[in-house]
Design a protein around this motif. Sequence first.
Motif, PDB file in Angstrom:
ATOM      1  N   ARG A  24       0.831  -1.209   0.000  1.00  0.00           N
ATOM      2  CA  ARG A  24       0.000   0.000   0.000  1.00  0.00           C
ATOM      3  C   ARG A  24       0.870   1.266   0.000  1.00  0.00           C
ATOM      4  O   ARG A  24       0.558   2.248  -0.681  1.00  0.00           O
ATOM      5  N   ALA A  25       1.969   1.241   0.743  1.00  0.00           N
ATOM      6  CA  ALA A  25       2.855   2.402   0.789  1.00  0.00           C
ATOM      7  C   ALA A  25       3.473   2.679  -0.581  1.00  0.00           C
ATOM      8  O   ALA A  25       3.784   3.821  -0.913  1.00  0.00           O
ATOM      9  N   ALA A  26       3.638   1.607  -1.366  1.00  0.00           N
ATOM     10  CA  ALA A  26       4.217   1.750  -2.702  1.00  0.00           C
ATOM     11  C   ALA A  26       3.166   2.106  -3.750  1.00  0.00           C
ATOM     12  O   ALA A  26       3.479   2.243  -4.936  1.00  0.00           O
ATOM     13  N   GLY A  27       1.903   2.226  -3.326  1.00  0.00           N
ATOM     14  CA  GLY A  27       0.849   2.647  -4.244  1.00  0.00           C
ATOM     15  C   GLY A  27       0.096   1.537  -4.934  1.00  0.00           C
ATOM     16  O   GLY A  27      -0.713   1.804  -5.831  1.00  0.00           O
ATOM     17  N   HIS A  28       0.318   0.280  -4.538  1.00  0.00           N
ATOM     18  CA  HIS A  28      -0.399  -0.840  -5.154  1.00  0.00           C
ATOM     19  C   HIS A  28      -1.806  -0.929  -4.562  1.00  0.00           C
ATOM     20  O   HIS A  28      -1.969  -1.030  -3.338  1.00  0.00           O
ATOM     21  N   ASP A  29      -2.821  -0.926  -5.425  1.00  0.00           N
ATOM     22  CA  ASP A  29      -4.203  -0.980  -4.946  1.00  0.00           C
ATOM     23  C   ASP A  29      -4.858  -2.333  -5.184  1.00  0.00           C
ATOM     24  O   ASP A  29      -6.076  -2.468  -5.109  1.00  0.00           O
ATOM     25  N   VAL A  30      -4.053  -3.365  -5.464  1.00  0.00           N
ATOM     26  CA  VAL A  30      -4.586  -4.710  -5.688  1.00  0.00           C
ATOM     27  C   VAL A  30      -5.424  -5.146  -4.482  1.00  0.00           C
ATOM     28  O   VAL A  30      -5.027  -4.924  -3.333  1.00  0.00           O
ATOM     29  N   PRO A  31      -6.608  -5.751  -4.694  1.00  0.00           N
ATOM     30  CA  PRO A  31      -7.402  -6.239  -3.562  1.00  0.00           C
ATOM     31  C   PRO A  31      -6.639  -7.306  -2.774  1.00  0.00           C
ATOM     32  O   PRO A  31      -6.010  -8.188  -3.367  1.00  0.00           O
ATOM     33  N   ILE A  32      -6.695  -7.226  -1.447  1.00  0.00           N
ATOM     34  CA  ILE A  32      -5.999  -8.178  -0.582  1.00  0.00           C
ATOM     35  C   ILE A  32      -6.989  -8.796   0.396  1.00  0.00           C
ATOM     36  O   ILE A  32      -7.671  -8.089   1.134  1.00  0.00           O
ATOM     37  N   LEU A  33      -7.061 -10.135   0.363  1.00  0.00           N
ATOM     38  CA  LEU A  33      -7.868 -10.893   1.316  1.00  0.00           C
ATOM     39  C   LEU A  33      -6.910 -11.550   2.293  1.00  0.00           C
ATOM     40  O   LEU A  33      -6.114 -12.399   1.914  1.00  0.00           O
ATOM     41  N   MET A  34      -6.970 -11.153   3.571  1.00  0.00           N
ATOM     42  CA  MET A  34      -6.055 -11.690   4.580  1.00  0.00           C
ATOM     43  C   MET A  34      -6.617 -12.945   5.232  1.00  0.00           C
ATOM     44  O   MET A  34      -7.819 -13.026   5.518  1.00  0.00           O
ATOM     45  N   LEU A  35      -5.719 -13.900   5.480  1.00  0.00           N
ATOM     46  CA  LEU A  35      -6.070 -15.136   6.180  1.00  0.00           C
ATOM     47  C   LEU A  35      -5.258 -15.221   7.466  1.00  0.00           C
ATOM     48  O   LEU A  35      -4.084 -14.853   7.481  1.00  0.00           O
ATOM     49  N   THR A  36      -5.873 -15.732   8.530  1.00  0.00           N
ATOM     50  CA  THR A  36      -5.109 -15.923   9.764  1.00  0.00           C
ATOM     51  C   THR A  36      -5.745 -16.993  10.628  1.00  0.00           C
ATOM     52  O   THR A  36      -6.954 -17.215  10.582  1.00  0.00           O
ATOM     53  N   ALA A  37      -4.907 -17.651  11.408  1.00  0.00           N
ATOM     54  CA  ALA A  37      -5.403 -18.624  12.375  1.00  0.00           C
ATOM     55  C   ALA A  37      -5.788 -17.933  13.666  1.00  0.00           C
ATOM     56  O   ALA A  37      -6.408 -18.516  14.541  1.00  0.00           O
ATOM     57  N   LYS A  38      -5.415 -16.667  13.807  1.00  0.00           N
ATOM     58  CA  LYS A  38      -5.771 -15.902  14.996  1.00  0.00           C
ATOM     59  C   LYS A  38      -7.268 -15.599  14.980  1.00  0.00           C
ATOM     60  O   LYS A  38      -7.920 -15.628  13.956  1.00  0.00           O
ATOM     61  N   ASP A  39      -7.796 -15.246  16.133  1.00  0.00           N
ATOM     62  CA  ASP A  39      -9.209 -14.917  16.219  1.00  0.00           C
ATOM     63  C   ASP A  39      -9.393 -13.807  17.232  1.00  0.00           C
ATOM     64  O   ASP A  39      -9.297 -14.027  18.431  1.00  0.00           O
TER      65      ASP A  39
END
Length: 224
Positions: free
Chosen positions: A67-82
């Motif tokens: 994001r800091a570099a200006g990329h606006d690609v959609p990002i879906l985050m995954l995590t085992a945390k809750d």
Amino acid sequence: MRLLIVEDEKRLALSLAKGLTAEGYAVDVVHDGLEGLHRATETPYDLIVLDIMLPGMNGYRVCATLRAAGHDVPILMLTAKDGEYDEAEGLDTGADDYLTKPFSYVVLVARVRALLRRHGQGKGSSPVHVVGGLTIDLGARRVVRGEGEDEIALTAKEFAVLEQLVLRRGEVVSKAEILEHVWDFAYEGDPNIVEVYVSALRRKLGARLIRTVRGAGYRLEAPR
């Protein structure tokens, strides 16, 4: 559409890649945050599925750096945390959506489609296009002839090639650009494979729908 999966659980990553490939997406997989960042900055992906707990560089940092570099690609985050804090942190770094493991594959596909649709609409694009008597629904991934329910059966790859032409209707799209978005990073075959799929689309949709621009690529245009 070309997707990048950055996930260090190899069985999960390969399972997701197999399923998303069957849905018609071109999918690249890496298992390290630094490699994921490198791929994401070097390749024009349409969406990234990004795990948070990664070797090399965690998902938060990968997302924030993009994001800091200006990329606006959609990002879906995954995590085992809750926890609300983890979700908030992920979204604060610029992620578009968040999914906690374990998750339903059906839900993941729905989230992917929704993000791609939202991103396209943000660029002024509609998921439904009417071209030369055909209704092309990118969201439902179906093509219907006329006003009835005469659906034209396309393979996943055929639809993916058509999608790239529809999204840039009226513009010339090169073979290289189609390969970038429809075939994955590991593809080392003949680039003329694009011609094979364009020929198949012409047989099914009409010979005049896709015009060859010699030496440049292909253009989708409604026949007169």
